[in-house]
Design a protein around this motif. Structure first.
Motif, mmCIF file in Angstrom:
data_model
loop_
_atom_site.group_PDB
_atom_site.id
_atom_site.type_symbol
_atom_site.label_atom_id
_atom_site.label_comp_id
_atom_site.label_asym_id
_atom_site.label_seq_id
_atom_site.Cartn_x
_atom_site.Cartn_y
_atom_site.Cartn_z
ATOM 1 N N GLY A 86 0.776 -1.240 0.000
ATOM 2 C CA GLY A 86 0.000 0.000 0.000
ATOM 3 C C GLY A 86 0.803 1.284 0.000
ATOM 4 O O GLY A 86 0.231 2.363 0.157
ATOM 5 N N SER A 87 2.103 1.201 -0.183
ATOM 6 C CA SER A 87 2.928 2.403 -0.132
ATOM 7 C C SER A 87 2.911 3.147 -1.464
ATOM 8 O O SER A 87 3.491 2.692 -2.452
ATOM 9 C CB SER A 87 4.371 2.034 0.224
ATOM 10 N N ARG A 88 2.278 4.261 -1.481
ATOM 11 C CA ARG A 88 2.233 5.087 -2.691
ATOM 12 C C ARG A 88 3.617 5.651 -3.042
ATOM 13 O O ARG A 88 3.993 5.663 -4.223
ATOM 14 C CB ARG A 88 1.204 6.196 -2.490
ATOM 15 N N PRO A 89 4.414 6.125 -2.069
ATOM 16 C CA PRO A 89 5.752 6.614 -2.429
ATOM 17 C C PRO A 89 6.624 5.563 -3.119
ATOM 18 O O PRO A 89 7.482 5.905 -3.929
ATOM 19 C CB PRO A 89 6.350 7.029 -1.073
ATOM 20 N N LEU A 105 5.525 3.335 -5.213
ATOM 21 C CA LEU A 105 5.111 3.368 -6.621
ATOM 22 C C LEU A 105 5.717 4.589 -7.316
ATOM 23 O O LEU A 105 6.205 4.490 -8.441
ATOM 24 C CB LEU A 105 3.584 3.408 -6.730
ATOM 25 N N GLY A 124 -6.711 -0.240 -3.115
ATOM 26 C CA GLY A 124 -6.595 0.270 -1.755
ATOM 27 C C GLY A 124 -5.284 0.942 -1.461
ATOM 28 O O GLY A 124 -4.767 0.865 -0.344
ATOM 29 N N LEU A 125 -4.685 1.623 -2.459
ATOM 30 C CA LEU A 125 -3.419 2.314 -2.217
ATOM 31 C C LEU A 125 -3.569 3.408 -1.174
ATOM 32 O O LEU A 125 -4.562 4.103 -1.139
ATOM 33 C CB LEU A 125 -2.927 2.951 -3.516
ATOM 34 N N THR A 126 -2.562 3.528 -0.361
ATOM 35 C CA THR A 126 -2.580 4.603 0.634
ATOM 36 C C THR A 126 -1.269 5.377 0.563
ATOM 37 O O THR A 126 -0.248 4.837 0.205
ATOM 38 C CB THR A 126 -2.706 4.026 2.053
ATOM 39 N N ALA A 127 -1.344 6.642 0.894
ATOM 40 C CA ALA A 127 -0.116 7.444 0.984
ATOM 41 C C ALA A 127 0.525 7.219 2.324
ATOM 42 O O ALA A 127 -0.140 7.289 3.347
ATOM 43 C CB ALA A 127 -0.449 8.917 0.792
ATOM 44 N N THR A 128 1.792 6.863 2.308
ATOM 45 C CA THR A 128 2.467 6.625 3.586
ATOM 46 C C THR A 128 3.604 7.618 3.756
ATOM 47 O O THR A 128 4.061 8.189 2.799
ATOM 48 C CB THR A 128 3.039 5.192 3.650
#
Lengths: 192, 90
Positions: free
Chosen positions: A14-17, A19, B86-90
């Protein structure tokens, strides 16, 4: 520096950074992959994005069985094949077709003509090696052929280009950087 | 290139593979040692290097950094897929 594979697994969690970082690393190389193989700059951009859309779409199913770059070029190759199939059924329009931009038109013309004379499989192998700088094993994986086939076709294609190179006249303006016959490592090679 | 593998200890392809670091270490050492004394193999290596250098003349102009990503961000398809995954900004 975090490895591509670690970034991909972080992205999967789930880490957008992660990507963003993968996109930053591969945006240019993937664009170059498509740009050298397609006439349309816009389609090259579109397909670069689509490659990442596929990554996003299938991230839950991703398994770290191979290098991320092999995975990405595998996706890119499938998108390219679909694009070519589409174009084989309909002629490209003038509005989407434009020459590839480059700094040395004469040199690029020679390269494109020389590559066009190779059979498709040899051309693809040579381009994956020279421009995408994939290893023989990575090329074999992307194209789903044997490593020995990669090596033999790569060798054959380079000999064919060498033979085309030999009789070529060398006008003063044609090559920006004269080639010296000294021993130099091929691209992607690290010499100890 | 008229080298005959029955009399020549190194296959032509091995010269190329050696240049690219694609040979096993022990075989690479054999090929490297052979090339010291073989003019033909050294010439082949120079020719292959020459071809590669010529091919590097085809450089592609990459769009401005971020432009593709901005397009990607604005893509409705991406937003839908981002939501699906379900991508999230971390």
């Amino acid at each position: 520096m975090t490895s591509d594979e670690a970034l991909m697994l972080e992205f999967q969690r789930g880490s957008r950074p992660s990507l963003d970082e993968l996109f930053s690393r591969y945006r240019g190389p993937l664009y170059g992959f498509f740009r050298r193989r397609l006439e349309s700059k816009e389609r090259a951009e579109d397909l670069t994005q689509e490659t990442f859309l596929v990554v996003i779409q299938s991230v839950e199913r991703y398994e770290p069985l191979s290098l991320v770059r092999t995975y990405l070029y595998g996706i890119a190759m499938k998108l390219l094949a679909a694009e070519r199939r589409k174009h084989s059924r309909s002629a490209p329009t003038e509005s989407t077709s434009e020459p590839v931009a480059h700094e040395n038109p004469d040199a690029v013309l020679w390269i494109r003509e020389a590559l066009d004379k190779l059979d498709q499989s040899e051309r693809e192998i040579l381009m994956l090696r020279e421009y995408e700088q994939l290893s023989y094993a990575e090329i074999a994986e992307v194209l789903q052929i044997a490593v020995n086939t990669v090596r033999s076709k790569l060798f054959r294609s380079r000999l064919a280009l060498r033979n085309q190179l030999e009789p070529q006249p060398k006008p003063v303006h044609s090559i920006a950087s004269p080639v010296t016959p000294t021993h130099t490592a091929l691209p992607g090679t690290s010499e100890a | 290139m008229n080298m005959n593998t029955s009399t020549h200890p190194i296959e032509h392809e091995e010269v190329m593979a050696q240049l690219e670091g694609e040979l096993p270490q022990d075989r690479a050492a054999v090929v490297a040692a052979h090339m010291v004394s073989c003019d033909e193999c050294r010439q082949l290596a120079a020719d292959l290097t020459n071809v590669s250098q010529r091919l590097q003349g085809w450089q592609v102009e990459i769009p401005e950094p971020g432009s593709l990503f901005l397009l990607l961000q604005s893509s409705g398809k991406r937003r839908r897929r981002q939501k699906d995954t379900g991508l999230t900004a971390t």
